[in-house]
Design a protein around this motif. Sequence first.
Motif, PDB file in Angstrom:
ATOM      1  N   ALA A 123      -4.383  -2.552  -0.641  1.00  0.00           N
ATOM      2  CA  ALA A 123      -3.954  -2.176  -1.999  1.00  0.00           C
ATOM      3  C   ALA A 123      -2.619  -2.791  -2.382  1.00  0.00           C
ATOM      4  CB  ALA A 123      -3.857  -0.646  -2.095  1.00  0.00           C
ATOM      5  N   ALA A 124      -1.735  -2.963  -1.414  1.00  0.00           N
ATOM      6  CA  ALA A 124      -0.346  -3.295  -1.782  1.00  0.00           C
ATOM      7  C   ALA A 124       0.270  -4.305  -0.818  1.00  0.00           C
ATOM      8  CB  ALA A 124       0.476  -2.005  -1.814  1.00  0.00           C
ATOM      9  N   GLY A 125      -0.526  -5.284  -0.392  1.00  0.00           N
ATOM     10  CA  GLY A 125      -0.027  -6.269   0.577  1.00  0.00           C
ATOM     11  C   GLY A 125       1.194  -7.015   0.072  1.00  0.00           C
ATOM     12  N   ALA A 126       1.145  -7.473  -1.197  1.00  0.00           N
ATOM     13  CA  ALA A 126       2.256  -8.272  -1.724  1.00  0.00           C
ATOM     14  C   ALA A 126       3.529  -7.426  -1.779  1.00  0.00           C
ATOM     15  CB  ALA A 126       1.899  -8.787  -3.118  1.00  0.00           C
TER      16      ALA A 126
ATOM     17  N   LEU B 116     -10.623  -1.813  -4.938  1.00  0.00           N
ATOM     18  CA  LEU B 116     -11.493  -1.961  -3.757  1.00  0.00           C
ATOM     19  C   LEU B 116     -11.219  -0.843  -2.743  1.00  0.00           C
ATOM     20  CD1 LEU B 116     -13.434  -4.096  -2.243  1.00  0.00           C
ATOM     21  CD2 LEU B 116     -11.336  -4.803  -1.085  1.00  0.00           C
ATOM     22  N   GLY B 117      -9.946  -0.651  -2.420  1.00  0.00           N
ATOM     23  CA  GLY B 117      -9.576   0.377  -1.444  1.00  0.00           C
ATOM     24  C   GLY B 117      -9.871   1.770  -1.969  1.00  0.00           C
ATOM     25  N   ALA B 118      -9.519   2.021  -3.235  1.00  0.00           N
ATOM     26  CA  ALA B 118      -9.683   3.358  -3.817  1.00  0.00           C
ATOM     27  C   ALA B 118     -11.165   3.727  -3.906  1.00  0.00           C
ATOM     28  CB  ALA B 118      -9.045   3.388  -5.206  1.00  0.00           C
TER      29      ALA B 118
ATOM     30  N   ALA C 283      -8.537  -7.310 -14.366  1.00  0.00           N
ATOM     31  CA  ALA C 283      -7.810  -7.987 -13.277  1.00  0.00           C
ATOM     32  C   ALA C 283      -6.395  -8.288 -13.747  1.00  0.00           C
ATOM     33  CB  ALA C 283      -8.531  -9.281 -12.890  1.00  0.00           C
ATOM     34  N   SER C 284      -5.429  -7.547 -13.201  1.00  0.00           N
ATOM     35  CA  SER C 284      -4.039  -7.829 -13.572  1.00  0.00           C
ATOM     36  C   SER C 284      -3.150  -7.669 -12.346  1.00  0.00           C
ATOM     37  CB  SER C 284      -3.588  -6.925 -14.723  1.00  0.00           C
ATOM     38  OG  SER C 284      -3.943  -5.609 -14.455  1.00  0.00           O
ATOM     39  N   PRO C 285      -1.949  -8.269 -12.383  1.00  0.00           N
ATOM     40  CA  PRO C 285      -1.070  -8.163 -11.223  1.00  0.00           C
ATOM     41  C   PRO C 285      -0.670  -6.706 -10.982  1.00  0.00           C
ATOM     42  CG  PRO C 285      -0.218  -9.743 -12.830  1.00  0.00           C
ATOM     43  CD  PRO C 285      -1.355  -9.040 -13.472  1.00  0.00           C
ATOM     44  N   CYS C 286      -0.300  -6.407  -9.769  1.00  0.00           N
ATOM     45  CA  CYS C 286      -0.006  -5.017  -9.401  1.00  0.00           C
ATOM     46  C   CYS C 286       1.167  -5.058  -8.434  1.00  0.00           C
ATOM     47  CB  CYS C 286      -1.256  -4.459  -8.720  1.00  0.00           C
ATOM     48  SG  CYS C 286      -1.612  -2.783  -9.123  1.00  0.00           S
ATOM     49  N   ASP C 287       2.366  -5.341  -8.950  1.00  0.00           N
ATOM     50  CA  ASP C 287       3.443  -5.605  -7.998  1.00  0.00           C
ATOM     51  C   ASP C 287       4.520  -4.534  -7.928  1.00  0.00           C
ATOM     52  OD1 ASP C 287       4.207  -6.305 -10.489  1.00  0.00           O
ATOM     53  OD2 ASP C 287       4.254  -8.475 -10.103  1.00  0.00           O
TER      54      ASP C 287
ATOM     55  N   ALA D 275       2.460   0.689 -10.519  1.00  0.00           N
ATOM     56  CA  ALA D 275       1.243  -0.014 -10.934  1.00  0.00           C
ATOM     57  C   ALA D 275       0.111   0.219  -9.925  1.00  0.00           C
ATOM     58  CB  ALA D 275       1.527  -1.510 -11.077  1.00  0.00           C
ATOM     59  N   VAL D 276       0.446   0.220  -8.632  1.00  0.00           N
ATOM     60  CA  VAL D 276      -0.575   0.459  -7.594  1.00  0.00           C
ATOM     61  C   VAL D 276      -1.132   1.872  -7.753  1.00  0.00           C
ATOM     62  CG1 VAL D 276      -0.970   0.737  -5.102  1.00  0.00           C
ATOM     63  CG2 VAL D 276       0.404  -1.194  -5.942  1.00  0.00           C
ATOM     64  N   LEU D 277      -0.246   2.852  -7.938  1.00  0.00           N
ATOM     65  CA  LEU D 277      -0.708   4.240  -8.028  1.00  0.00           C
ATOM     66  C   LEU D 277      -1.561   4.458  -9.283  1.00  0.00           C
ATOM     67  CD1 LEU D 277       2.437   6.168  -6.713  1.00  0.00           C
ATOM     68  CD2 LEU D 277       0.372   5.493  -5.461  1.00  0.00           C
ATOM     69  N   ALA D 278      -1.176   3.806 -10.398  1.00  0.00           N
ATOM     70  CA  ALA D 278      -1.951   3.959 -11.638  1.00  0.00           C
ATOM     71  C   ALA D 278      -3.335   3.330 -11.484  1.00  0.00           C
ATOM     72  CB  ALA D 278      -1.197   3.312 -12.803  1.00  0.00           C
ATOM     73  N   ALA D 279      -3.402   2.140 -10.897  1.00  0.00           N
ATOM     74  CA  ALA D 279      -4.700   1.478 -10.703  1.00  0.00           C
ATOM     75  C   ALA D 279      -5.562   2.280  -9.729  1.00  0.00           C
ATOM     76  CB  ALA D 279      -4.488   0.052 -10.186  1.00  0.00           C
TER      77      ALA D 279
END
Length: 358
Positions: free
Chosen positions: A105-108, A300-302, A334-338, A342-346
């Motif tokens: 979910a949050a590799g970057a 994908l993870g969620a 499909a949008s950036p999630c940095d 943003a990760v929690l909302a997606a």
Amino acid sequence: MKRILVLGATGSIGTAALDVIRSRPDDFRVAGLAVRSRADEAERLGRTFGAPWFAGEDAAVRAVRETEADLVLVATVGLSGLAPTLAAIERGIPVALATKEVLVAAGALVMSRAKEKGVPILPVDSEHSAIFQCLGDTASRRAIARVTLTASGGPFLDGPADLSAVTPAMAMRHPTWRMGPKVTVDSATMMNKGFEIIEARWLFDVPYDAIDVVIHPESIVHSLVTFADGSTLAQLAPPDMRVPIQYAFSWPDRVPAERAALDLPALGALTFRAPDTARFPALDRVREAAAAGGTRLVALGAADEVAVARFLAGTLAFADIVPLVADVVASMPASPCDSLEAVLAADAAARAEAVRHP
Ligand SMILES: NC(=O)c1ccc[n+]([C@@H]2O[C@H](COP(=O)([O-])OP(=O)(O)OC[C@H]3O[C@@H](n4cnc5c(N)ncnc54)[C@H](OP(=O)(O)O)[C@@H]3O)[C@@H](O)[C@H]2O)c1
């Protein structure tokens, strides 16, 4: 003496980690323990190891903030590992990471924060520990041509032909590894191996098209690295998670273990074959989500967490897990999630979609 904070102490990885710590009292000590619901067991473990313990939904983050540790083992399940991983990085504490969903979910985000703070993220997954061990020096890191992840193939490698009647009890019978329920189901669908492709991309900074998967039912070769000069190095060990856990704990040193090493004549032969992506479409679906990145990887993870929970609860067929996940991923813009927000909302949007999905 390394003081280790164990997050997910009552789980399969947590139990193996406590075993490693108990076996090397001069090298390792339990700094603290965190669990979600089994508070009575955490209390017992806390007494046994003379360490503070934490229980509840936010126990892992509280434990990271309130415990003096030299290393944090993140071994909770799913996105619950993200906040404590970021909290450990924030405090400058090295992380031994078992919870691969954090990097899916949050590799970057995780790797860039770790780099900024100079905090090592050490692999615990046996495949990634193998790659880490094969890489050795920086010259080798610069010369990586391919990374090959091995996969046991799970309980349905050779049958049944029709996967629609698979029950949770059947999916829980993994041929080589005894693991928690989520990762065992992920291994049966091969979603787990897809997640490991993403994990490898972030841990070792290799492009997705340089990461292969090969089926190796014996689970003895844990992964391989091929270098620019055509040499391939592999790491071999019995299928016992205490091996990679101990390496993450002792790194950069190696300490002895009283475990039987491999008996090659007894093994006789090791076999390898290409994955059947028609039967196990998860690998292709993961590569598609990975190509889009950002919110699609969070989804994908969620979606997989929800789909596996639904399967285990009897409200989703085994054969519908991967299609549900693919539908939810495709439904997300499909949008950036940095950022964490943003990760929690997606993640919340994808979970809601996965719950609603028929
Ligand atoms: N098992 C393996 O061999 C293996 C191998 C490679 C990678 N992994 C990865 O390692 C992770 C852990 O897997 P596992 O098989 O050990 O899982 P598991 O057996 O289901 O154990 C999960 C542990 O995490 C705790 N937990 C869950 N949510 C939590 C939260 N919000 N806060 C604090 N603790 C929480 C659970 O506590 P309660 O008991 O109180 O619920 C339990 O101690 C997964 O991401 C998996 O993919 C596992």
